[in-house]
Design a protein around this motif. Structure first.
Motif, PDB file in Angstrom:
ATOM      1  N   THR A  30      47.704  38.543  35.486  1.00  0.00           N
ATOM      2  CA  THR A  30      47.372  37.361  34.834  1.00  0.00           C
ATOM      3  C   THR A  30      46.018  37.413  34.621  1.00  0.00           C
ATOM      4  O   THR A  30      45.520  36.731  33.474  1.00  0.00           O
ATOM      5  N   SER A  31      44.983  37.900  35.211  1.00  0.00           N
ATOM      6  CA  SER A  31      43.688  38.077  35.143  1.00  0.00           C
ATOM      7  C   SER A  31      43.563  38.901  33.813  1.00  0.00           C
ATOM      8  O   SER A  31      42.696  38.688  32.878  1.00  0.00           O
ATOM      9  N   TRP A  32      44.409  39.757  33.595  1.00  0.00           N
ATOM     10  CA  TRP A  32      44.284  40.400  32.298  1.00  0.00           C
ATOM     11  C   TRP A  32      44.809  39.565  31.088  1.00  0.00           C
ATOM     12  O   TRP A  32      44.002  39.817  30.098  1.00  0.00           O
TER      13      TRP A  32
ATOM     14  N   ILE B 172      37.554  40.618  35.559  1.00  0.00           N
ATOM     15  CA  ILE B 172      38.163  39.300  35.943  1.00  0.00           C
ATOM     16  C   ILE B 172      39.281  39.403  37.189  1.00  0.00           C
ATOM     17  O   ILE B 172      40.033  40.188  37.064  1.00  0.00           O
ATOM     18  N   SER B 173      38.901  38.841  38.339  1.00  0.00           N
ATOM     19  CA  SER B 173      39.711  38.840  39.499  1.00  0.00           C
ATOM     20  C   SER B 173      39.761  37.542  40.257  1.00  0.00           C
ATOM     21  O   SER B 173      38.699  37.002  40.630  1.00  0.00           O
ATOM     22  N   GLN B 174      40.872  36.892  40.353  1.00  0.00           N
ATOM     23  CA  GLN B 174      40.866  35.578  41.182  1.00  0.00           C
ATOM     24  C   GLN B 174      40.644  36.040  42.833  1.00  0.00           C
ATOM     25  O   GLN B 174      39.661  35.467  43.224  1.00  0.00           O
ATOM     26  N   SER B 175      41.184  37.008  43.226  1.00  0.00           N
ATOM     27  CA  SER B 175      40.772  37.315  44.577  1.00  0.00           C
ATOM     28  C   SER B 175      39.717  38.115  44.927  1.00  0.00           C
ATOM     29  O   SER B 175      39.088  38.106  45.937  1.00  0.00           O
ATOM     30  N   GLY B 176      39.301  38.726  43.678  1.00  0.00           N
ATOM     31  CA  GLY B 176      38.260  39.754  43.949  1.00  0.00           C
ATOM     32  C   GLY B 176      38.470  40.916  44.847  1.00  0.00           C
ATOM     33  O   GLY B 176      37.325  41.539  45.194  1.00  0.00           O
ATOM     34  N   GLU B 177      39.600  41.183  45.023  1.00  0.00           N
ATOM     35  CA  GLU B 177      39.913  42.202  46.076  1.00  0.00           C
ATOM     36  C   GLU B 177      41.082  43.145  45.310  1.00  0.00           C
ATOM     37  O   GLU B 177      41.264  44.315  45.893  1.00  0.00           O
ATOM     38  N   THR B 178      41.296  43.042  44.079  1.00  0.00           N
ATOM     39  CA  THR B 178      42.211  43.904  43.484  1.00  0.00           C
ATOM     40  C   THR B 178      41.600  45.425  43.343  1.00  0.00           C
ATOM     41  O   THR B 178      40.836  45.610  42.778  1.00  0.00           O
ATOM     42  N   ALA B 179      42.587  46.515  44.014  1.00  0.00           N
ATOM     43  CA  ALA B 179      41.737  47.693  44.242  1.00  0.00           C
ATOM     44  C   ALA B 179      41.703  48.448  42.696  1.00  0.00           C
ATOM     45  O   ALA B 179      40.398  48.843  42.809  1.00  0.00           O
TER      46      ALA B 179
ATOM     47  N   ALA C  75      51.897  33.282  42.405  1.00  0.00           N
ATOM     48  CA  ALA C  75      51.806  33.278  41.178  1.00  0.00           C
ATOM     49  C   ALA C  75      50.515  32.508  40.684  1.00  0.00           C
ATOM     50  O   ALA C  75      50.354  31.277  40.982  1.00  0.00           O
ATOM     51  N   SER C  76      49.726  33.250  39.945  1.00  0.00           N
ATOM     52  CA  SER C  76      48.460  32.543  39.547  1.00  0.00           C
ATOM     53  C   SER C  76      48.616  31.361  38.581  1.00  0.00           C
ATOM     54  O   SER C  76      49.214  31.564  37.578  1.00  0.00           O
ATOM     55  N   THR C  77      48.232  30.345  38.668  1.00  0.00           N
ATOM     56  CA  THR C  77      48.071  29.248  37.877  1.00  0.00           C
ATOM     57  C   THR C  77      46.658  28.859  37.433  1.00  0.00           C
ATOM     58  O   THR C  77      46.299  29.064  36.488  1.00  0.00           O
TER      59      THR C  77
ATOM     60  N   LYS D 184      59.140  35.875  35.269  1.00  0.00           N
ATOM     61  CA  LYS D 184      59.767  36.906  35.762  1.00  0.00           C
ATOM     62  C   LYS D 184      59.339  36.998  37.198  1.00  0.00           C
ATOM     63  O   LYS D 184      60.335  37.077  37.942  1.00  0.00           O
ATOM     64  N   GLU D 185      58.300  36.626  37.628  1.00  0.00           N
ATOM     65  CA  GLU D 185      57.713  36.914  39.222  1.00  0.00           C
ATOM     66  C   GLU D 185      58.464  35.761  40.067  1.00  0.00           C
ATOM     67  O   GLU D 185      58.625  36.167  41.032  1.00  0.00           O
ATOM     68  N   ILE D 186      58.667  34.651  39.522  1.00  0.00           N
ATOM     69  CA  ILE D 186      59.078  33.779  40.618  1.00  0.00           C
ATOM     70  C   ILE D 186      60.568  33.261  40.417  1.00  0.00           C
ATOM     71  O   ILE D 186      61.245  33.084  41.482  1.00  0.00           O
TER      72      ILE D 186
HETATM   73  C1  F6R Z   1      50.522  36.724  38.606  1.00  0.00           C
HETATM   74  C2  F6R Z   1      49.671  37.321  39.346  1.00  0.00           C
HETATM   75  C3  F6R Z   1      49.069  38.686  39.450  1.00  0.00           C
HETATM   76  C4  F6R Z   1      47.570  38.763  39.518  1.00  0.00           C
HETATM   77  C5  F6R Z   1      47.089  40.137  39.765  1.00  0.00           C
HETATM   78  C6  F6R Z   1      45.603  40.345  39.573  1.00  0.00           C
HETATM   79  O1  F6R Z   1      50.707  35.684  38.847  1.00  0.00           O
HETATM   80  O2  F6R Z   1      49.081  36.635  40.380  1.00  0.00           O
HETATM   81  O3  F6R Z   1      49.527  39.483  38.337  1.00  0.00           O
HETATM   82  O4  F6R Z   1      46.972  38.084  38.479  1.00  0.00           O
HETATM   83  O5  F6R Z   1      47.644  40.712  40.871  1.00  0.00           O
HETATM   84  O6  F6R Z   1      44.862  39.571  40.640  1.00  0.00           O
HETATM   85  P1  F6R Z   1      43.557  39.271  40.838  1.00  0.00           P
HETATM   86  O7  F6R Z   1      43.188  38.223  39.963  1.00  0.00           O
HETATM   87  O8  F6R Z   1      43.402  38.752  42.090  1.00  0.00           O
HETATM   88  O9  F6R Z   1      42.595  40.489  40.710  1.00  0.00           O
END
Ligand code: F6R
Length: 615
Positions: free
Chosen positions: A309-311, A353-360, A406-408, A494-496
């Motif tokens: 989603t961040s992409w 861009i990252s919600q969690s800030g942890e995406t490897a 799921a990111s919203t 798809k995801e949910i």
């Molecule tokens: C979809 C979803 C994932 C995240 C992806 C990146 O709803 O949540 O596609 O967007 O795993 O995560 P972040 O933004 O945390 O880097």
């Protein structure tokens, strides 16, 4: 992925750990387990399934007394999700016990060595190898647990957040971090550990976030000693005050976190621009941008790196930045970028861009960009996260905790923040007139109210969801700014709901996907008035003449599309550039209602986890 929790202090550890695991379940829910020290021995219980399954099992299996314990909720990497592969894991002697979030990449060679030295393994996990490596070092070198953890971790290639305790030393927990997050809550004569601060929010607001390659020895009733894993040097602990509150991490009357987070978007968007967008003065103020204005203005190119989603938010930002700032933009999947030997120049600006800030993958991509001299700006939601810390500068979205997998609200707040940055840079570069700039600020300020209006279609969307919930495929189409929204809508479904869905730029339809269209295919078309309206109306006509069933997202008061579509969902009018902030809302709700009607686990869809800390 995986959530870890621990406690050492004067309270019963079990309820703290159990509730903590429930809060961390968004990080993985293939299996769960807890190990407690009851004053004499380690009591361990674990099971495939969710934390609720563990709760049902544990009380009939072990005594849950004890003031020291660790717990884990797993997203499987090495070894299928079953009871044996669940954490915690014992060492061969049964004296040590570990929980681990991450991956040990050189597990095979370590395992071979340990087998030669007489160790055996019951699970398929890399974690069981690590705890036996620690035990082997401890016995061989005759050192204390902390030292053994340190020596062992220096032999490990991979990522980890670990917590270990020794039944012969039940007054300490040893923790360490590389690549996976680890927070230590500092209470009154008690300590908490967790993958994020939510498990200990009701006990303390003071936390230390370990940095990569740091470990800590946490001593009951005493202190936390932090050291560098590599060279053993002591680190001065930096205690932060948490800004989160309990209300933010609870469902607040909604059936699911996802629904709560969808409805939180008006306030989340406001929180993103609060204090930054000063419309009266016609100013955008963002320290991270101001302090690095030269780097931004000298940039020949902006590269967005992100996943999922961040992409998609990065794709929306590509249109916004090119339009407003007149600068070439590339949007990269972090996972491809990091392995592609990309051309990165010193005056490139990379925005992660990252919600969690942890995406490897995103973390690795920014490390690569930094190593080539690029300036890295992080757009994260989670304060103090690894990407936020690794970036040269950045800005938080301030969306509040996002717990639904799921990111919203992360998506709409990322777009809001990126719009602010683009507007600020456009003003500094002179690529936007002052009247147009003011207009954008005023319109952006009206978005929260307009999102509220868009949310009013909830009941209508529920009815539409009921009609289409059983179809096997969906198509999502959009053009321009709303093409990435089509991708995002398809991803959400798809995801949910596990229904196959594809997003396409509407004009690409006739280059292939149109062959899929018949009377059974629902096609969600974003057809707002601004932008390529006439073109999209033609696309709708093409679908109609092939009997596709059209669900159109239109601007309030639209009449043309209304005549062609089977269903229309209205959103308020706004500037074209801001439409994704509104058109996304009905797509989130559509996927949510379909998933609920199909009785899927909306907040914890199968095989997924909230923060993807493995590549
Ligand atoms: C979809 C979803 C994932 C995240 C992806 C990146 O709803 O949540 O596609 O967007 O795993 O995560 P972040 O933004 O945390 O880097």
């Amino acid at each position: 992925m995986c959530g870890i929790v621990g406690y050492i202090g004067h309270r019963e550890a079990y309820p703290i750990i159990l509730n903590g695991l429930k809060r961390l379940e968004y990080r993985g829910y293939d299996s769960a387990g807890i190990a407690l020290f009851d004053g004499e021995d380690i009591k361990l219980s674990k099971t495939k399934g969710k934390v609720n399954d563990l709760e049902t099992k544990i009380e009939s299996e072990i005594s849950t007394n004890g003031t020291l314990g660790i717990g884990h909720t797993r997203w499987a990497t090495h070894g299928i999700p079953n009871d044996v592969n669940s954490h915690p894991h014992y060492s061969n002697s049964g004296n040590l016990v570990i929980i681990h979030n991450g991956i040990i990449e050189n597990y095979e060679s370590l395992k071979k060595e340990l087998i030669k030295r007489g160790y055996s393994f019951t699970s398929d996990t890399d974690t069981e190898i690590l705890i036996n490596l620690i035990e082997d070092v401890k016995l061989k070198e005759n050192v204390k647990l902390g030292k053994a953890v340190q020596i062992a971790l220096n032999q490990v290639v991979g990522a980890y957040a670990v917590a270990v305790f020794d039944k012969d030393k039940p007054n300490e927990i040893v923790v360490a971090k590389l690549g996976s997050p680890l927070a230590i809550g500092i209470g009154d004569n008690e300590f908490f550990i967790a993958s994020d601060a939510t498990p200990f929010l009701e006990y303390t607001k003071n936390a230390i976030y370990l940095e990569d390659e740091e470990m800590a020895i946490i001593r009951r009733h005493k202190d936390v000693e932090i050291r560098k894993i590599k060279d053993d040097s002591l680190v001065n602990p930096y205690v932060q005050e948490l800004q989160m509150n309990l209300e933010q991490i609870e469902k607040g009357g909604y059936d699911h976190f996802m629904l709560k987070e969808i409805f939180e978007q008006p306030s989340a968007i406001k929180d993103t621009y609060r204090g930054r967008l000063l419309s009266k003065e016609a100013i955008i103020k963002m320290a991270g941008v101001e302090d690095n204005m030269k780097r931004f203005l000298n940039a020949e190119r902006i590269i967005f790196v992100a996943c999922g989603t961040s992409w998609h938010a990065g794709l929306v930002a590509e249109y916004i930045f090119e339009d407003l700032v007149r600068i070439p933009v590339e949007v990269e999947y972090a996972s491809e970028f990091r392995y592609r030997n990309p051309v990165i120049k010193e005056n490139d600006v990379v925005i992660a861009i990252s919600q969690s800030g942890e995406t490897a993958d995103t973390l690795a991509a920014i490390k690569l960009a930094k190593s080539k001299g690029a300036f890295v700006f992080g757009v994260c939601n989670v304060v103090g996260s690894s990407i936020a810390r690794e970036s040269d500068a950045g800005a938080y979205t301030h969306a509040g905790p996002e717990i639904g997998v799921a990111s919203t609200k992360a998506f709409t707040t990322q777009i809001t923040l990126l719009t602010l940055i683009a507007l600020r840079l456009a003003r500094a570069k002179g690529t936007i007139s002052s009247s147009n700039y003011r207009l954008h600020l005023l319109e952006l300020e009206m978005i929260p109210e307009k999102v509220k209006a868009a949310l009013k279609s909830d009941n209508l969307i529920k009815k539409i969801a009921d009609i289409y919930k059983d179809v096997p495929n969906f198509l999502y189409l959009g053009r321009g700014y709303n093409f990435p929204v089509a991708l995002e809508g398809a991803l959400k479904l798809k995801e949910i709901s596990y229904i196959h869905a594809e997003g396409y730029p509407a004009a690409e339809m006739k280059h292939g996907p149109i062959a899929l269209i018949d009377e059974n295919m629902p096609i969600v078309v974003i057809a707002t008035k601004k932008g390529h309206y006439d073109k999209i109306v033609s696309n709708i006509q093409e679908i109609k003449s092939r009997k596709g069933r059209i669900i159109a997202i239109v601007t309030e008061g639209d009449t043309t599309v209304k005549e062609l579509a089977d269903h229309v969902i209205e959103v308020p009018e706004t500037l074209e550039l801001l439409t994704p902030l509104l058109t996304t809302i009905p797509l989130q709700l559509l996927s949510y209602h379909i998933a609920v009607m199909l009785e899927k686990n909306v907040d914890q869809p199968r095989n997924l986890a909230k923060s993807v800390t493995v590549e």
